[in-house]
Design a protein around this motif. Structure first.
Motif, PDB file in Angstrom:
ATOM      1  N   ALA A   1       0.141   6.821  -8.402  1.00  0.00           N
ATOM      2  CA  ALA A   1       1.198   7.804  -8.105  1.00  0.00           C
ATOM      3  C   ALA A   1       2.415   7.115  -7.487  1.00  0.00           C
ATOM      4  O   ALA A   1       3.558   7.433  -7.831  1.00  0.00           O
ATOM      5  N   PHE A   2       2.176   6.178  -6.585  1.00  0.00           N
ATOM      6  CA  PHE A   2       3.254   5.404  -5.957  1.00  0.00           C
ATOM      7  C   PHE A   2       4.046   4.655  -7.027  1.00  0.00           C
ATOM      8  O   PHE A   2       5.278   4.716  -7.051  1.00  0.00           O
ATOM      9  N   ASN A   3       3.352   3.938  -7.900  1.00  0.00           N
ATOM     10  CA  ASN A   3       4.033   3.164  -8.946  1.00  0.00           C
ATOM     11  C   ASN A   3       4.840   4.065  -9.866  1.00  0.00           C
ATOM     12  O   ASN A   3       5.961   3.724 -10.255  1.00  0.00           O
TER      13      ASN A   3
ATOM     14  N   GLY B   1       0.848  -1.186   0.000  1.00  0.00           N
ATOM     15  CA  GLY B   1       0.000   0.000   0.000  1.00  0.00           C
ATOM     16  C   GLY B   1       0.884   1.236   0.000  1.00  0.00           C
ATOM     17  O   GLY B   1       1.986   1.216   0.565  1.00  0.00           O
ATOM     18  N   SER B   2       0.413   2.292  -0.596  1.00  0.00           N
ATOM     19  CA  SER B   2       1.227   3.512  -0.684  1.00  0.00           C
ATOM     20  C   SER B   2       1.432   4.160   0.677  1.00  0.00           C
ATOM     21  O   SER B   2       2.379   4.922   0.873  1.00  0.00           O
ATOM     22  N   TRP B   3       0.580   3.866   1.627  1.00  0.00           N
ATOM     23  CA  TRP B   3       0.633   4.413   2.976  1.00  0.00           C
ATOM     24  C   TRP B   3       1.661   3.698   3.858  1.00  0.00           C
ATOM     25  O   TRP B   3       1.921   4.115   4.978  1.00  0.00           O
ATOM     26  N   CYS B   4       2.261   2.639   3.375  1.00  0.00           N
ATOM     27  CA  CYS B   4       3.118   1.746   4.165  1.00  0.00           C
ATOM     28  C   CYS B   4       4.593   2.119   3.973  1.00  0.00           C
ATOM     29  O   CYS B   4       5.126   2.021   2.870  1.00  0.00           O
TER      30      CYS B   4
ATOM     31  N   ARG C   1      -5.871  -2.081   0.759  1.00  0.00           N
ATOM     32  CA  ARG C   1      -6.577  -0.957   1.396  1.00  0.00           C
ATOM     33  C   ARG C   1      -6.053   0.399   0.959  1.00  0.00           C
ATOM     34  O   ARG C   1      -5.650   1.219   1.783  1.00  0.00           O
ATOM     35  N   ASP C   2      -6.071   0.662  -0.315  1.00  0.00           N
ATOM     36  CA  ASP C   2      -5.507   1.896  -0.837  1.00  0.00           C
ATOM     37  C   ASP C   2      -6.352   2.348  -2.019  1.00  0.00           C
ATOM     38  O   ASP C   2      -7.059   1.544  -2.634  1.00  0.00           O
ATOM     39  N   SER C   3      -6.257   3.599  -2.336  1.00  0.00           N
ATOM     40  CA  SER C   3      -6.999   4.102  -3.493  1.00  0.00           C
ATOM     41  C   SER C   3      -6.176   3.872  -4.761  1.00  0.00           C
ATOM     42  O   SER C   3      -4.946   3.974  -4.730  1.00  0.00           O
ATOM     43  N   PRO C   4      -6.848   3.580  -5.851  1.00  0.00           N
ATOM     44  CA  PRO C   4      -6.119   3.421  -7.114  1.00  0.00           C
ATOM     45  C   PRO C   4      -5.299   4.667  -7.484  1.00  0.00           C
ATOM     46  O   PRO C   4      -4.192   4.534  -8.000  1.00  0.00           O
ATOM     47  N   ALA C   5      -5.810   5.858  -7.199  1.00  0.00           N
ATOM     48  CA  ALA C   5      -5.068   7.078  -7.537  1.00  0.00           C
ATOM     49  C   ALA C   5      -3.752   7.146  -6.763  1.00  0.00           C
ATOM     50  O   ALA C   5      -2.693   7.450  -7.335  1.00  0.00           O
ATOM     51  N   ALA C   6      -3.792   6.855  -5.465  1.00  0.00           N
ATOM     52  CA  ALA C   6      -2.572   6.865  -4.659  1.00  0.00           C
ATOM     53  C   ALA C   6      -1.614   5.777  -5.134  1.00  0.00           C
ATOM     54  O   ALA C   6      -0.398   5.989  -5.186  1.00  0.00           O
TER      55      ALA C   6
END
Length: 170
Positions: free
Chosen positions: A102-104, A62-65, A94-99
């Protein structure tokens, strides 16, 4: 209870032996995972059954991790350098596709990421080789059988390549 453990927060890397947290099953212990399918971040269908004949690395992130951000460049690099009989798939937790997009983009991740909003797909993997928190990585052999897990280990390029090579050779 299992769901609560599986969905707990980010796992940190263990100190010491870099291979701590790595499990590789003997071929006789491996199980085929059918029905692991869904949509990628761009809406394209992804079905792990279509990857038969390849070793498949599935990274749950997840991008939040924070540990996911640390290991993303490793996965991007190793996937870019991988031979044609090895594929990589992200499994979004548990992450949004938009986030996630951006992470990828930020980390140069070019392989598909499967959206798993309710962690239903991650639970399928964890029924065989449990991972209690994000990030986690599973490796399937060329027959679609769950062969290895990397959990609670600092994922380095060498460790990731070694696990893939072990599964490729078995």
């Amino acid at each position: 209870m299992a769901c609560a453990l599986l969905l707990s927060g980010c796992a940190g890397a263990e100190s010491g032996d870099a291979s701590a947290g790595v499990t590789i099953l003997r071929p006789s212990e491996r199980e085929v995972l059918h029905g692991v399918e869904g949509k990628s971040l761009d809406g394209a269908p992804v079905d792990l059954d279509s990857y038969r004949g390849k070793v498949v690395v599935v990274n749950w992130w997840g991008s939040w991790c924070a540990p996911c951000r640390k290991e993303a460049p490793v996965f991007a690099r190793v996937s870019d350098e991988a031979p044609s009989d090895v594929a990589f798939i992200g499994l979004l937790a548990r992450d949004s596709p938009a986030a996630a997009r951006a992470f990828n983009e930020r980390f140069g991740v070019r392989y598909p990421t499967l959206v798993d909003r309710d962690s239903r797909l991650a639970l399928r993997f964890s029924q065989v080789l449990p991972v209690q928190a994000v990030p986690g990585t599973w490796v399937l052999d060329t027959r679609g059988r769950l062969a290895a897990r990397i959990a609670s280990a600092e994922v380095t390029p060498t460790l990731l390549r070694d696990v893939v090579d072990e599964v490729r050779g078995s």
